[in-house]
Write a protein that holds these residues in place. Structure first.
Motif, PDB file in Angstrom:
ATOM      1  N   ALA A  39       8.077 -16.359  53.355  1.00  0.00           N
ATOM      2  CA  ALA A  39       7.050 -15.424  52.882  1.00  0.00           C
ATOM      3  C   ALA A  39       7.209 -14.060  53.537  1.00  0.00           C
ATOM      4  CB  ALA A  39       5.663 -15.997  53.164  1.00  0.00           C
ATOM      5  N   LEU A  40       7.466 -14.049  54.827  1.00  0.00           N
ATOM      6  CA  LEU A  40       7.660 -12.781  55.526  1.00  0.00           C
ATOM      7  C   LEU A  40       8.914 -12.070  55.016  1.00  0.00           C
ATOM      8  CD1 LEU A  40       6.798 -13.943  59.166  1.00  0.00           C
ATOM      9  CD2 LEU A  40       5.366 -12.557  57.668  1.00  0.00           C
ATOM     10  N   GLY A  41       9.949 -12.846  54.746  1.00  0.00           N
ATOM     11  CA  GLY A  41      11.202 -12.242  54.294  1.00  0.00           C
ATOM     12  C   GLY A  41      11.142 -11.658  52.899  1.00  0.00           C
ATOM     13  N   ASP A 153      18.905 -18.637  47.283  1.00  0.00           N
ATOM     14  CA  ASP A 153      20.357 -18.752  47.318  1.00  0.00           C
ATOM     15  C   ASP A 153      20.793 -20.218  47.328  1.00  0.00           C
ATOM     16  OD1 ASP A 153      19.320 -19.069  49.864  1.00  0.00           O
ATOM     17  OD2 ASP A 153      20.797 -17.803  50.864  1.00  0.00           O
ATOM     18  N   GLY A 154      19.968 -21.097  47.911  1.00  0.00           N
ATOM     19  CA  GLY A 154      20.308 -22.519  47.907  1.00  0.00           C
ATOM     20  C   GLY A 154      20.384 -23.111  46.519  1.00  0.00           C
ATOM     21  N   GLU A 155      19.626 -22.555  45.574  1.00  0.00           N
ATOM     22  CA  GLU A 155      19.643 -23.064  44.204  1.00  0.00           C
ATOM     23  C   GLU A 155      20.963 -22.776  43.487  1.00  0.00           C
ATOM     24  OE1 GLU A 155      15.735 -22.979  41.889  1.00  0.00           O
ATOM     25  OE2 GLU A 155      15.488 -21.309  43.290  1.00  0.00           O
ATOM     26  N   ASN A 183      18.580 -15.329  51.794  1.00  0.00           N
ATOM     27  CA  ASN A 183      18.196 -15.313  53.208  1.00  0.00           C
ATOM     28  C   ASN A 183      19.105 -16.195  54.060  1.00  0.00           C
ATOM     29  OD1 ASN A 183      17.276 -17.986  52.754  1.00  0.00           O
ATOM     30  ND2 ASN A 183      15.194 -17.291  52.338  1.00  0.00           N
ATOM     31  N   ASN A 184      20.079 -16.823  53.400  1.00  0.00           N
ATOM     32  CA  ASN A 184      21.092 -17.632  54.085  1.00  0.00           C
ATOM     33  C   ASN A 184      20.475 -18.759  54.920  1.00  0.00           C
ATOM     34  OD1 ASN A 184      23.781 -18.341  54.627  1.00  0.00           O
ATOM     35  ND2 ASN A 184      23.858 -17.116  56.496  1.00  0.00           N
ATOM     36  N   THR A 244      17.600 -10.775  52.377  1.00  0.00           N
ATOM     37  CA  THR A 244      16.364 -10.690  53.154  1.00  0.00           C
ATOM     38  C   THR A 244      16.511 -11.370  54.515  1.00  0.00           C
ATOM     39  OG1 THR A 244      15.435 -12.749  52.265  1.00  0.00           O
ATOM     40  CG2 THR A 244      14.994 -10.719  51.036  1.00  0.00           C
ATOM     41  N   LEU A 245      15.607 -11.030  55.409  1.00  0.00           N
ATOM     42  CA  LEU A 245      15.585 -11.594  56.758  1.00  0.00           C
ATOM     43  C   LEU A 245      14.368 -12.487  56.901  1.00  0.00           C
ATOM     44  CD1 LEU A 245      16.647 -11.716  59.695  1.00  0.00           C
ATOM     45  CD2 LEU A 245      15.234  -9.695  60.176  1.00  0.00           C
ATOM     46  N   MET A 246      14.604 -13.766  57.184  1.00  0.00           N
ATOM     47  CA  MET A 246      13.494 -14.699  57.398  1.00  0.00           C
ATOM     48  C   MET A 246      12.633 -14.214  58.568  1.00  0.00           C
ATOM     49  SD  MET A 246      13.973 -17.537  55.380  1.00  0.00           S
ATOM     50  CE  MET A 246      13.849 -19.145  56.127  1.00  0.00           C
ATOM     51  N   GLY A 247      11.322 -14.283  58.396  1.00  0.00           N
ATOM     52  CA  GLY A 247      10.407 -13.891  59.460  1.00  0.00           C
ATOM     53  C   GLY A 247      10.219 -12.403  59.611  1.00  0.00           C
TER      54      GLY A 247
END
Length: 285
Positions: A39-41, A153-155, A183-184, A244-247
């Motif tokens: 959510a933050l990312g 991206d996992g999808e 977000n890797n 994007t960057l997680m968090g």
């Protein structure tokens, strides 16, 4: 009231993104856990979507003239709820019910529960196929609405995703805009290590899409990419790969090794909100 695609300035979009992040943290605090890192990312992407790109009616979420926003990644529901709260589709006070019995905000997104939730995502790899069907239906009806599909991206490791991508190009769905949250991170580790996809934008381009790769936390870059995707005079479907960057916005969460599903100590929730507030205030000064 109808909200239409606007020229909302970057500063105001940044404020909306900050509010989306804050709503998500407050919901995470209710349950003490959740997909808060995502959510933050992705908050900047959602701010541009709901306050720059989409046409919708906050008080009439099933209005036929709306653009459709699909959340393929059902576990990102906390992020979409935060955006829907900020957009006025869901009342702010419902935030406190997140994940509780009889709440309209279950921990995984379900269309039958939540206003503004177009599909029940979560069986990953399905959202793009549904978006193709919606886009084709709207084209055949001769309407001008767009279909936006937010996926992870996992999808991209799911074969159904690429079947849908080929179909979208075949049917020349220029009313379909997909956003890939790159977000890797996925449950089993970095997505580039679980099943590396190489140059994602190039792969979509090879499937016949107009593809852009942007910093998904750079508001100006996102605005430019979303505007281009909507205004492009091109018969191809569009994809925006958002790095994007997680968090994002809470440094001590950004730096955690595992951020796919975050459990935050009770005292850290208030700290996270304080850090987010301070960071936004400094950036806006």
């Amino acid at each position: 009231m109808t909200v239409s695609a606007t020229n909302m300035p970057v500063a105001e979009l940044s404020r909306r993104a900050y509010n989306i992040r804050r709503h998500a943290l407050k919901m995470g605090q209710v349950q003490g856990q959740g997909y808060v890192g995502q959510a933050l990312g992705v908050a900047d992407v959602l701010a541009v979507s709901y306050f720059r790109a989409l046409t919708y009616r906050p008080g009439e979420p099933e209005w036929e003239g709306r653009d459709r926003f699909l959340l393929s990644i059902g576990h990102y529901a906390i992020a979409l709820y935060a955006a829907l709260i900020e957009a006025g589709v869901i009342p702010l006070e419902e935030l406190e019910t997140y994940g509780s019995d009889d709440s309209r905000l279950p921990m995984s997104g379900m269309a039958s529960y939540t206003p503004g939730m177009e599909i029940s995502g979560g069986s990953l790899g399905q959202g793009l196929g549904i978006a193709v069907g919606m886009g084709l239906g709207l084209k055949r009806k001769g309407t001008g609405q767009f279909v936006y599909n937010l996926m992870s991206d996992g999808e991209l490791g799911e074969g159904s995703t690429w079947e849908a991508a080929a179909s979208a190009a075949h049917w020349k769905l220029d009313n379909l805009i997909t956003i890939v949250d790159f977000n890797n991170q996925q449950a089993d580790g970095p997505s580039t290590q679980v099943l590396g996809m190489g140059d994602i934008a190039a792969k979509f381009a090879a499937f016949g899409w107009h593809a852009q790769f942007v910093d998904g936390n750079d508001m100006e870059a996102l605005v430019e990419a979303f505007d281009k995707a909507r205004e492009l005079d091109d018969p191809r479907p569009r994809v925006i790969v958002a790095d994007t960057l997680m968090g994002r916005g809470v440094p001590f969460l950004e730096e955690r090794e595992k951020t796919h599903f975050i459990r935050v100590d009770e005292d850290e929730w208030d700290k996270a909100i304080e850090v987010l507030d301070a960071g936004y205030a400094a950036a806006a000064a």
